[in-house]
Scaffold this active site. Structure first.
Site, PDB file in Angstrom:
ATOM      1  N   HIS A  78      58.269  48.042  30.374  1.00 39.64           N
ATOM      2  CA  HIS A  78      57.036  48.733  29.973  1.00 39.64           C
ATOM      3  C   HIS A  78      57.304  49.535  28.697  1.00 39.64           C
ATOM      4  CE1 HIS A  78      53.304  51.027  30.320  1.00 39.64           C
ATOM      5  NE2 HIS A  78      54.022  52.118  30.072  1.00 39.64           N
TER       6      HIS A  78
ATOM      7  N   GLY B  43      37.861  19.344  15.781  1.00 33.89           N
ATOM      8  CA  GLY B  43      38.039  20.681  16.343  1.00 33.89           C
ATOM      9  C   GLY B  43      39.140  20.744  17.374  1.00 33.89           C
TER      10      GLY B  43
END
Length: 566
Positions: free
Chosen positions: A544, A280
């Site tokens: 932005h 994992g």
């Protein structure tokens, strides 16, 4: 007499400029050999032959614009690549013998992966006469069976995931299906284009590439023999970049046909209905999310107490939640004891957890338990090169020099951090030191990228490490659920997390889990490497709407001044 016709260029290009021509009349070539370097508006790449034979005429000139359908060269005794493979031993040119070559160079590099080819180019940039020896494929594991092909699969998986939830965005799609053979073909095309680009760059920098296994005859003398060349290479400096190979657990059944490594699984053209992944870590978790997205029933068996053991608990928690939501089953603190074949071709993986035996049945088993350095690729004893204290890597100093001052080692064979970008930077450091510079490796700010869903990227000190060392530190986190672009994309899981020192006013480490995490980490890597004062970073203007604003908000949060999160 056969003409080689140009049938394909880079992407959708219809024409390109002929760069360096790599063949001449009288040359004996094989299918897959490079014919010439081409330059188009979309990049530089190598055009390869689909035939084997003897070149009788070259029909192009350097600087010429060539179009699809144009003739490149004429061959005598041409045979196609399929015939070469069917014959088993390749195309034979009568009694032709390998060409004997005695080569003197400044630097010989053994291994053409992301460490070796980068070292070759950097050394050539500094004026070195460089020979690069590669036993298999230029680009190594990273380009051929690792980073790049896996990310091609990741893109297909992520796109399929998005299409399945397209109704959330006002788009209704039906009859969605996975075509793994087409995904593999796309992956192969991506790999071919990138490897061709590297071939072009090596040619541009006049790096001599020799295909074959390097044999160390004595200190500074290397021989390479194949069906085209019998070379004796004498070099002032040697860089070992022989890489690593997938590891397998020494357990019964690990050699069964249904047990694969990352190399075999990337070549499958039929998607299994079920897959058990042993391990994992990064490789195992990436493939878990890929094949889960493809509709495969995935089970992970991990020996350690948690998946992705180098990550902080809050990062792991989000991935475990994602696994649960997707139906990926995770067994941790579990020891695989055997893999057995079952009637019908399935595999039974036996593992022990909490002193109880468990069994999981699946179509395929992926062994993702790490990689072993190729320490036996060459005879290190002849070079008087020592191994590290653990005996699992070549011992090097901060200059990447070995116990032999004329020999350097880079990448997975040095086994410091097994990442392609680390190997590349080590290659630059080694090349520069070979050429008389004083370059040093630092591992304080090495970024790591994990392509699960959501993505993970880390750099510098983790919170786990800060606790272990007893360091005085603070944590600032900003969630993507408060970021405008993440909301508009429907990807709000995760956060930006900064580990900082209030005394030194700098960021010590960062973890990003969420949309675009693997790209966002680059800016944080720079600031950690250079110990930038976070008070100065607070006045940086971020565009932005972007996910990068989450980084800015986390920086503002160090002093309790985040705008969009309380």
């Amino acid at each position: 007499m056969t003409e080689i016709i140009l049938k394909k260029l880079y992407g959708e290009d219809k024409q390109a400029k002929v760069g360096k021509i790599l063949i001449k009349p009288g040359d004996l070539i094989k299918a897959g050999d490079g014919l010439f370097n081409a330059e188009s508006t979309k990049g530089n790449f190598l055009v390869k032959s689909e035939y084997s034979g003897e070149v009788t005429a070259v029909l192009i000139e350097e600087g010429q614009t060539i179009k699809i359908g144009n003739a490149i060269a004429k061959l005598e005794g041409a045979q196609k690549s399929a015939a070469d493979k069917k014959s088993g031993s390749g195309y034979s040119f009568g009694l032709a013998k390998p060409k004997k070559e005695d080569i003197q160079c400044d630097i010989a590099i053994i291994g053409g992966g992301p460490g070796g080819y980068v070292a070759a180019i950097r050394a050539a940039q500094l004026g070195a006469n460089v020979v690069l020896i590669e036993a298999d494929k230029i680009g190594g594991t990273c380009l051929n069976t690792g980073c790049i092909p896996t990310k091609s699969f990741v893109k297909s998986a992520h796109l399929f995931d998005e299409m399945k939830r397209s109704a959330d965005f006002g788009i209704h799609a039906s009859d969605l299906a996975i075509d793994l053979a087409a995904i593999v073909n796309r992956k192969n095309s991506v790999v071919s284009n990138l490897v061709g680009g590297i071939d072009y760059l090596l040619t541009k920098w006049q790096v001599k590439v020799i295909r074959g296994k390097a044999v160390i005859e004595k200190d500074s003398v290397i021989t390479v023999k194949n069906d085209k060349v019998d070379a004796v290479i004498k070099s002032d400096k040697i860089i070992i970049a022989t890489g690593s190979s997938p590891a397998k657990l020494p357990i019964p059944g690990s050699d069964l046909p249904v047990v694969m490594t990352n190399e075999e699984i990337l070549a499958m053209t039929d998607c299994p209905q079920s897959l058990t992944i042993v391990g994992g870590g990064v490789i195992g978790m990436e493939f878990a999310f890929i094949f889960n997205a493809f509709g495969c029933d995935v089970t992970i068996v991990e020996f350690l107490d948690n998946i992705l053991c180098n990550c902080d608990e809050d990062v792991i928690d989000i991935i475990l939640d994602a696994c649960e939501a997707r139906g990926i089953k995770c067994y941790t603190s579990a020891c695989v004891e055997a893999i057995d074949g079952e009637e019908g071709g399935k595999a039974v993986v036996t593992f022990k957890k909490d002193d109880q035996k468990h069994f999981v049945v699946s179509d395929k088993v992926l062994m993702a338990v790490g990689r072993r350095p190729n320490l036996n690729a060459i005879d290190l004893s002849v070079l008087n090169v020592s191994l590290n204290q653990r005996g699992n890597g070549v011992l090097v100093d901060e200059h990447m020099a070995t116990s032999n001052p004329n020999v350097y080692a880079i990448g997975d064979v040095a086994n410091i951090i097994q990442l392609a970008h680390v190997a590349s930077h080590q290659g630059i450091v080694a090349a520069e030191n070979c050429m008389g510079k004083d370059s040093k490796m630092s591992y304080d700010a090495v970024p790591s990228a994990i392509f699960v869903s959501p993505e993970i990227a880390t750099v510098g000190m983790s919170e786990k490490k800060a606790k272990e060392t007893g360091l005085a530190y603070g944590v600032s986190k900003f969630p993507f659920s408060a970021n405008g672009k993440a909301l508009s994309q429907g990807e709000t899981e995760g956060f930006v997390k900064l580990i900082y020192s209030e005394d030194e006013k700098c960021i010590l480490g960062a973890a990003v889990i969420g949309p675009g995490a693997t790209d966002l980490i680059a800016g944080l890597t720079y600031h950690i490497e250079n110990k930038t004062d976070y008070r100065k970073l607070q006045h940086t203007i971020y565009a932005h709407p972007t996910t990068a604003e989450s980084v800015h908000e986390a920086i503002l949060g160090i002093t309790g001044e985040a705008i969009h999160f309380a």
